[in-house]
Design an enzyme around this catalytic site. Structure first.
Site, PDB file in Angstrom:
ATOM      1  N   ASP A  69       0.706  -1.271   0.019  1.00 54.00           N
ATOM      2  CA  ASP A  69      -0.119  -0.092   0.004  1.00 54.00           C
ATOM      3  C   ASP A  69       0.985   1.539  -0.065  1.00 54.00           C
ATOM      4  O   ASP A  69       1.838   1.108   0.301  1.00 54.00           O
ATOM      5  CB  ASP A  69      -0.793  -0.031   1.366  1.00 54.00           C
ATOM      6  CG  ASP A  69      -1.985  -1.050   1.201  1.00 54.00           C
ATOM      7  OD1 ASP A  69      -1.878  -1.823   0.210  1.00 54.00           O
ATOM      8  OD2 ASP A  69      -2.921  -0.762   2.143  1.00 54.00           O
ATOM      9  N   ASP A  70       0.188   2.409  -0.417  1.00 58.42           N
ATOM     10  CA  ASP A  70       0.702   3.717  -0.141  1.00 58.42           C
ATOM     11  C   ASP A  70       1.777   4.172  -1.255  1.00 58.42           C
ATOM     12  O   ASP A  70       2.317   5.313  -1.173  1.00 58.42           O
ATOM     13  CB  ASP A  70       1.212   3.935   1.131  1.00 58.42           C
ATOM     14  CG  ASP A  70       0.149   3.795   2.290  1.00 58.42           C
ATOM     15  OD1 ASP A  70      -1.071   3.553   1.845  1.00 58.42           O
ATOM     16  OD2 ASP A  70       0.290   3.984   3.587  1.00 58.42           O
ATOM     17  N   HIS A 119      -6.284   3.171  -4.172  1.00 58.24           N
ATOM     18  CA  HIS A 119      -6.354   3.351  -2.853  1.00 58.24           C
ATOM     19  C   HIS A 119      -6.455   4.836  -2.410  1.00 58.24           C
ATOM     20  O   HIS A 119      -5.794   5.641  -1.469  1.00 58.24           O
ATOM     21  CB  HIS A 119      -4.799   2.970  -2.218  1.00 58.24           C
ATOM     22  CG  HIS A 119      -4.342   2.984  -0.701  1.00 58.24           C
ATOM     23  ND1 HIS A 119      -5.563   2.359   0.145  1.00 58.24           N
ATOM     24  CD2 HIS A 119      -3.480   3.386   0.114  1.00 58.24           C
ATOM     25  CE1 HIS A 119      -5.094   2.235   1.421  1.00 58.24           C
ATOM     26  NE2 HIS A 119      -3.669   2.950   1.471  1.00 58.24           N
ATOM     27  N   HIS A 123      -5.304   9.800   0.218  1.00 63.38           N
ATOM     28  CA  HIS A 123      -4.974   9.086   1.274  1.00 63.38           C
ATOM     29  C   HIS A 123      -5.226  10.052   2.707  1.00 63.38           C
ATOM     30  O   HIS A 123      -4.464  10.108   3.601  1.00 63.38           O
ATOM     31  CB  HIS A 123      -3.604   8.418   1.259  1.00 63.38           C
ATOM     32  CG  HIS A 123      -3.404   7.243   2.129  1.00 63.38           C
ATOM     33  ND1 HIS A 123      -2.964   7.306   3.647  1.00 63.38           N
ATOM     34  CD2 HIS A 123      -3.682   6.098   1.946  1.00 63.38           C
ATOM     35  CE1 HIS A 123      -3.078   6.104   4.137  1.00 63.38           C
ATOM     36  NE2 HIS A 123      -3.250   5.076   2.981  1.00 63.38           N
ATOM     37  N   HIS A 214       3.900  -2.296   3.003  1.00 63.33           N
ATOM     38  CA  HIS A 214       3.889  -1.094   2.349  1.00 63.33           C
ATOM     39  C   HIS A 214       5.125  -0.790   1.707  1.00 63.33           C
ATOM     40  O   HIS A 214       6.231  -0.967   2.461  1.00 63.33           O
ATOM     41  CB  HIS A 214       3.810   0.294   3.579  1.00 63.33           C
ATOM     42  CG  HIS A 214       2.495   0.107   4.153  1.00 63.33           C
ATOM     43  ND1 HIS A 214       2.361  -0.654   5.213  1.00 63.33           N
ATOM     44  CD2 HIS A 214       1.307   0.939   4.032  1.00 63.33           C
ATOM     45  CE1 HIS A 214       1.109  -0.656   5.703  1.00 63.33           C
ATOM     46  NE2 HIS A 214       0.446   0.593   4.902  1.00 63.33           N
TER      47      HIS A 214
HETATM   48 ZN   LIG Z   1      -2.861   3.178   3.214  1.00 68.07          ZN
END
Ligand SMILES: [Zn+2]
Length: 251
Positions: A69-70, A119, A123, A214
């Site tokens: 993620d991210d 995502h 965010h 991540h």
């Molecule tokens: Zn995230």
């Protein structure tokens, strides 16, 4: 929102009030119990309280999904090098803003056969407090960036911080996304010690696990080196999230 839970609580509440003859404290007790359940439900994606997220694959085969993620970030190319070396495909849940910042890394993720998920665009730390129209905008804006820079579309969505609530559930439905959670949380953004992160993951790994990582630090990159060796040693294969969303055989 699962309405039967509301109804259940309502009945539970009323029975208690009846039994305790309208005690104010019983009202307060039930109210707190109810509130705790709702808050807990919005932070624990595995409870599937507001939306049915895929948190594992039902399988007897030793296979797991690695999800990052991210990103993309400056570290993403290192992650891609490691995955390429072991010929492993993963799923990357990318942030729109980050894609704009690292378009080449994003294109490389796609070119190397990994799966992309949405995502949100920014965010936002306030994700849990946004209106459903603001959430729809967040998801659509990320979709636009994905399509503009990567020339692809995705049905996959991962809620930032794993937070779901009625507004987010509505936005996911409206944008026709499939919500993807996890059942192995590495806590790689919280824990400093690489060995501890590695132990946390490997201890909880079982067939069908979806691992949350991540691609945002050197630390997680180092953990991935050991994790890939572990998967090899334990003869685990991997699956990507697009491979199970159209199947009814998932949980
Ligand atoms: Zn995230």
């Amino acid at each position: 929102m699962k309405h039967y839970l509301f109804i259940l609580f309502y009945l539970f509440w009323n029975v208690f009030i009846y039994v305790f003859n309208g005690s104010v404290w019983m009202y307060i007790f039930c109210f707190i119990l109810f509130s705790v359940t709702v808050v807990w439900g919005s932070f624990d994606i595995q409870l599937k309280y507001f939306i049915d997220s895929t948190t594992q694959k039902r399988t007897k085969i030793k296979e797991v999904a690695l999800t990052f993620d991210d990103g993309p970030t400056e570290f993403t190319p290192k992650f891609l090098d490691l995955l390429k070396e072991k010929n492993i495909k993963a799923t990357f849940f990318c942030i729109g803003k980050q894609i704009e910042k690292y378009p080449e890394a994003f294109q490389r993720i796609i070119a190397e056969g990994h799966t992309i998920g949405n995502h949100t665009y920014s965010h936002s730390k306030n994700t849990g407090f946004l209106s459903s129209s603001k959430m729809i905008e967040e998801i659509k804006k990320c979709d636009e960036v994905i399509s503009k820079i990567g020339n692809i579309k995705t049905d996959l969505y991962r809620p930032p911080f794993g937070v779901t609530n009625p507004n987010i559930a509505k936005a996911i439905k409206k944008t026709r996304k499939k919500s993807i959670g996890w059942n192995v949380r590495s806590l790689d953004t919280v824990i400093e010690n690489e060995k501890k992160i590695y132990n946390r993951i490997t201890k909880n790994l079982k067939p069908g696990s979806i691992v949350l990582l991540h691609d945002t630090s050197e630390k997680t990159c180092n953990v991935l080196v050991d994790l890939l060796l572990f998967l090899e040693r334990e003869k685990y294969s991997t699956f990507t999230m697009d491979s199970i969303i159209n199947s009814t055989n998932n949980d």
